[in-house]
Design a protein around this motif. Structure first.
Motif, mmCIF file in Angstrom:
data_model
loop_
_atom_site.group_PDB
_atom_site.id
_atom_site.type_symbol
_atom_site.label_atom_id
_atom_site.label_comp_id
_atom_site.label_asym_id
_atom_site.label_seq_id
_atom_site.Cartn_x
_atom_site.Cartn_y
_atom_site.Cartn_z
ATOM 1 N N ALA A 40 0.819 -1.216 0.000
ATOM 2 C CA ALA A 40 0.000 0.000 0.000
ATOM 3 C C ALA A 40 0.852 1.264 0.000
ATOM 4 C CB ALA A 40 -0.928 0.002 1.219
ATOM 5 N N GLU A 41 2.170 1.108 0.253
ATOM 6 C CA GLU A 41 3.093 2.243 0.222
ATOM 7 C C GLU A 41 4.207 2.012 -0.807
ATOM 8 O OE1 GLU A 41 4.516 2.360 4.216
ATOM 9 O OE2 GLU A 41 2.680 3.266 5.017
ATOM 10 N N SER A 42 3.978 1.068 -1.739
ATOM 11 C CA SER A 42 5.027 0.651 -2.670
ATOM 12 C C SER A 42 4.543 0.665 -4.103
ATOM 13 C CB SER A 42 5.501 -0.773 -2.327
ATOM 14 O OG SER A 42 5.911 -0.891 -0.993
ATOM 15 N N ARG A 43 5.483 0.597 -5.040
ATOM 16 C CA ARG A 43 5.151 0.274 -6.420
ATOM 17 C C ARG A 43 5.097 -1.238 -6.506
ATOM 18 N NH1 ARG A 43 6.790 5.230 -5.646
ATOM 19 N NH2 ARG A 43 6.903 6.653 -7.433
ATOM 20 N N VAL A 44 3.990 -1.768 -6.959
ATOM 21 C CA VAL A 44 3.799 -3.212 -7.075
ATOM 22 C C VAL A 44 3.942 -3.588 -8.550
ATOM 23 C CG1 VAL A 44 2.220 -5.143 -6.717
ATOM 24 C CG2 VAL A 44 2.272 -3.247 -5.075
ATOM 25 N N PHE A 45 4.951 -4.391 -8.846
ATOM 26 C CA PHE A 45 5.191 -4.847 -10.216
ATOM 27 C C PHE A 45 4.410 -6.147 -10.421
ATOM 28 C CE2 PHE A 45 8.504 -1.900 -9.470
ATOM 29 C CZ PHE A 45 8.980 -1.468 -10.703
ATOM 30 N N THR A 46 3.416 -6.107 -11.268
ATOM 31 C CA THR A 46 2.548 -7.276 -11.455
ATOM 32 C C THR A 46 3.078 -8.250 -12.489
ATOM 33 O OG1 THR A 46 1.222 -6.164 -13.151
ATOM 34 C CG2 THR A 46 0.537 -5.891 -10.853
ATOM 35 N N GLN A 47 4.081 -7.838 -13.281
ATOM 36 C CA GLN A 47 4.617 -8.693 -14.330
ATOM 37 C C GLN A 47 6.137 -8.808 -14.189
ATOM 38 O OE1 GLN A 47 2.670 -10.383 -16.682
ATOM 39 N NE2 GLN A 47 1.061 -9.645 -15.313
ATOM 40 N N VAL A 302 2.573 -1.259 -11.360
ATOM 41 C CA VAL A 302 3.367 -1.228 -12.590
ATOM 42 C C VAL A 302 3.054 -2.492 -13.373
ATOM 43 C CG1 VAL A 302 5.685 -1.108 -13.563
ATOM 44 C CG2 VAL A 302 5.181 0.059 -11.395
ATOM 45 N N GLU A 303 2.466 -2.326 -14.549
ATOM 46 C CA GLU A 303 1.981 -3.479 -15.307
ATOM 47 C C GLU A 303 2.951 -3.934 -16.401
ATOM 48 O OE1 GLU A 303 -0.741 -4.822 -14.283
ATOM 49 O OE2 GLU A 303 -1.622 -3.217 -13.061
ATOM 50 N N VAL A 304 4.091 -3.236 -16.582
ATOM 51 C CA VAL A 304 4.995 -3.580 -17.668
ATOM 52 C C VAL A 304 5.883 -4.766 -17.268
ATOM 53 C CG1 VAL A 304 5.029 -1.211 -18.524
ATOM 54 C CG2 VAL A 304 6.788 -1.958 -16.905
ATOM 55 N N LEU A 305 6.396 -5.481 -18.277
ATOM 56 C CA LEU A 305 7.295 -6.598 -18.027
ATOM 57 C C LEU A 305 8.570 -6.118 -17.336
ATOM 58 C CD1 LEU A 305 7.003 -8.490 -21.441
ATOM 59 C CD2 LEU A 305 6.125 -9.272 -19.228
ATOM 60 N N THR A 306 9.006 -6.893 -16.351
ATOM 61 C CA THR A 306 10.190 -6.539 -15.563
ATOM 62 C C THR A 306 10.978 -7.807 -15.269
ATOM 63 O OG1 THR A 306 8.813 -4.860 -14.476
ATOM 64 C CG2 THR A 306 10.979 -5.285 -13.521
ATOM 65 N N GLU A 307 12.312 -7.684 -15.245
ATOM 66 C CA GLU A 307 13.184 -8.818 -14.923
ATOM 67 C C GLU A 307 13.937 -8.534 -13.625
ATOM 68 O OE1 GLU A 307 14.863 -10.796 -18.826
ATOM 69 O OE2 GLU A 307 15.352 -8.670 -18.823
ATOM 70 N N LEU A 308 14.257 -9.601 -12.895
ATOM 71 C CA LEU A 308 14.975 -9.408 -11.641
ATOM 72 C C LEU A 308 16.386 -8.887 -11.861
ATOM 73 C CD1 LEU A 308 13.899 -12.360 -9.325
ATOM 74 C CD2 LEU A 308 12.805 -10.152 -9.739
ATOM 75 N N ILE A 309 16.990 -9.096 -13.051
ATOM 76 C CA ILE A 309 18.332 -8.551 -13.265
ATOM 77 C C ILE A 309 18.314 -7.027 -13.327
ATOM 78 C CG2 ILE A 309 19.290 -10.585 -14.400
ATOM 79 C CD1 ILE A 309 18.964 -9.055 -17.051
ATOM 80 N N LEU A 338 9.596 3.546 -12.571
ATOM 81 C CA LEU A 338 9.141 3.987 -11.251
ATOM 82 C C LEU A 338 8.704 5.446 -11.281
ATOM 83 C CD1 LEU A 338 11.815 2.371 -8.897
ATOM 84 C CD2 LEU A 338 9.407 1.761 -9.037
ATOM 85 N N ARG A 339 9.322 6.211 -12.154
ATOM 86 C CA ARG A 339 8.995 7.628 -12.257
ATOM 87 C C ARG A 339 7.844 7.894 -13.219
ATOM 88 N NH1 ARG A 339 15.374 9.487 -12.366
ATOM 89 N NH2 ARG A 339 15.647 9.595 -10.104
ATOM 90 N N GLY A 340 7.228 6.813 -13.728
ATOM 91 C CA GLY A 340 6.026 6.996 -14.528
ATOM 92 C C GLY A 340 6.192 6.852 -16.016
ATOM 93 N N ALA A 341 7.396 6.503 -16.498
ATOM 94 C CA ALA A 341 7.629 6.361 -17.934
ATOM 95 C C ALA A 341 7.336 4.931 -18.363
ATOM 96 C CB ALA A 341 9.065 6.748 -18.289
ATOM 97 N N ALA A 342 6.073 4.616 -18.564
ATOM 98 C CA ALA A 342 5.676 3.246 -18.911
ATOM 99 C C ALA A 342 6.335 2.777 -20.200
ATOM 100 C CB ALA A 342 4.157 3.152 -19.036
ATOM 101 N N GLU A 343 6.614 3.724 -21.115
ATOM 102 C CA GLU A 343 7.225 3.336 -22.391
ATOM 103 C C GLU A 343 8.642 2.805 -22.199
ATOM 104 O OE1 GLU A 343 8.208 7.628 -21.609
ATOM 105 O OE2 GLU A 343 6.425 6.353 -21.490
#
Length: 451
Positions: A40-47, A302-309, A338-343
């Motif tokens: 609730a206080e974080s950016r949650v990466f769903t992918q 955050v709905e964009v694809l993300t990798e742990l690396i 994180l700063r809002g640049a989904a692209e």
């Protein structure tokens, strides 16, 4: 903030994204109220996706920002057994880089695969790995037998989150800032023993051993028994995370820290014919939770694809650590996201598995996943939008998609950008373990079902 933030990295072994309330959104009741409170206080990466279905693929990549095939193969790292995966040797790690930038570093865990035996103590001022009473000045053989005796009477083949937190909280009382703290919890790893009985007489231990050795013999009722034990362990772990968050609150650490919570991989419950985690590249093993709490505590999804690396370069950028040259990373920081640049999100993510890091490869876009086995001799293609369970192989009816994704995999294997050399960043030599330490680690790996 003007000063360098503390960095807290929490990794959980075998925690599936679809069992974390804040990752799936509407799961009721949630198994993870304390993780949800942090979310609730974080950016949650769903992918978010791991680089492999094994600790020895995922965590070395997370700590170095390199894909497994860019790292040194583990090979016969143990003189009696063949272990699969890669090691951090020869590549600068996140704690090394942070310590060189003035951070005080500490790591606490109970997984032998990321112990000092495999070089994971590099860069840490304080390091506890629950191997051989390593902090005590006893003769090696005496330490070996003391550790074996401890294993006989321990409920689980690892130190519980409660026991680990006792050490973490004691360190926090004397920690100097800025610090980097890594905690890796094992409670959600098999055998998922929830009852306080000796593991050797536990039904949970017997059923879990059966699931690893002969998955086809596990009955539906036993499968639900394993799932229930797994869920129960998630609840227990979450309670201990709540205990950690309470201390952070009391000390005001959240306001001056970057907190990252993720998992090294998930676990399978017969979705693709097996249990635990093996050399498969399906989403139940690769899709992991990822929460990033910035000091401002501003939430978001955050709905964009993300990798742990991407975690290592992101942490270094947030910490204001300059990395010269090509920086030795295979993926960019996700700080712009994180700063809002989904692209700025990634168009695809990659994962590897096998005794050699590239025996099996997977490339995943938002819509498709291609899995390669044996250098492309066998292929699996799934359209994830309509087939999230990865059941229907579409290789034969989608040749254009296969060709496009195969191009990415070939470029991944062929393109090997030079890592930051040890001449540029000397790092530390990996300490050679004693024979007693190796024997104990092999025994512990057997307890955990790895060997």
């Amino acid at each position: 903030m003007s000063r360098k933030p503390n960095v807290v990295l929490v990794t959980v072994d075998s925690l599936r994204a679809d069992h974390v309330g804040c990752s799936v959104g509407d799961a009721q009741p949630s198994l993870t109220p304390n993780l949800d409170a942090l979310a609730a206080e974080s950016r949650v990466f769903t992918q978010a996706f791991a680089q492999g279905p094994y600790t020895t693929f995922s965590l070395p990549s997370l700590f170095t920002g390199r894909y497994p095939c860019r790292l040194k193969p583990m090979g016969r790292a143990l003189r009696w057994e063949q272990a699969a995966g890669v090691v951090v040797e020869g590549t600068p790690t996140l704690p090394e880089r942070l310590r060189a930038a003035g951070y005080h570093t500490a790591g606490f865990h109970s997984n032998p695969l990321v112990s000092r035996l495999f070089g994971f103590d590099r860069g840490f001022d304080a390091f506890y790995d629950d191997v051989m009473f390593s902090e005590r000045s006893l003769p090696s053989r005496l330490k070996l037998w003391a550790a074996r005796l401890q294993r006989l009477f321990r409920v689980d083949p690892y130190l519980s989150a409660r026991g680990l937190n006792t050490r973490v909280l004691a360190w926090l009382e004397r920690a100097r800032e800025p610090f980097f703290l890594w905690v890796h919890y094992m409670d959600t790893h098999g055998p998922y023993l929830a009852r306080k009985v000796l593991k050797y007489v536990s039904k949970g231990e017997r059923v879990w051993r059966k699931s690893v050795a002969a998955p086809e013999r596990v009955t539906p009722r036993e499968r639900e028994f394993l799932r229930a034990n797994y869920r129960r362990q998630i609840v227990r772990l979450d309670a201990e995370l709540g205990r950690l968050w309470e201390v952070f609150d009391r000390k005001g650490l959240f306001d001056r820290s970057l907190v990252v919570v993720t998992a090294d991989h998930g676990d399978e419950f017969y979705e693709h014919g097996g249990y635990s985690h093996s050399h498969k590249l399906y989403d139940e093993l690769l899709h992991v939770p990822l929460l990033v709490r910035l000091p401002d505590g501003v939430p978001g999804r955050v709905e964009v694809l993300t990798e742990l690396i991407q975690i290592a370069p992101t942490v270094l950028e947030m910490a204001g650590v300059e990395v010269s040259g090509s920086n030795g990373f295979d993926a960019a920081s996700f700080l712009p996201v994180l700063r809002g640049a989904a692209e700025a999100g990634k168009p695809f993510v990659l994962a590897e598995a096998g005794v050699s890091a590239h025996d099996s490869l997977a490339v995943r876009t938002a819509e498709w996943k291609l899995i390669w086995h044996g250098g492309g001799k066998q292929k699996e293609l799934y359209r994830l939008a309509s087939d999230p369970g990865e059941r229907e192989n579409r290789v034969s009816d989608s040749p254009a998609v296969v060709e496009r994704l195969e191009t990415i995999l070939r470029e991944h294997l062929e393109g090997r950008p030079a890592a930051a050399s040890l001449a540029e960043f000397p790092g530390e030599e990996t300490r050679q373990p004693s024979e007693e330490e190796e024997r104990l680690v092999v025994e512990r790996l057997r307890d955990l079902g790895y060997l």
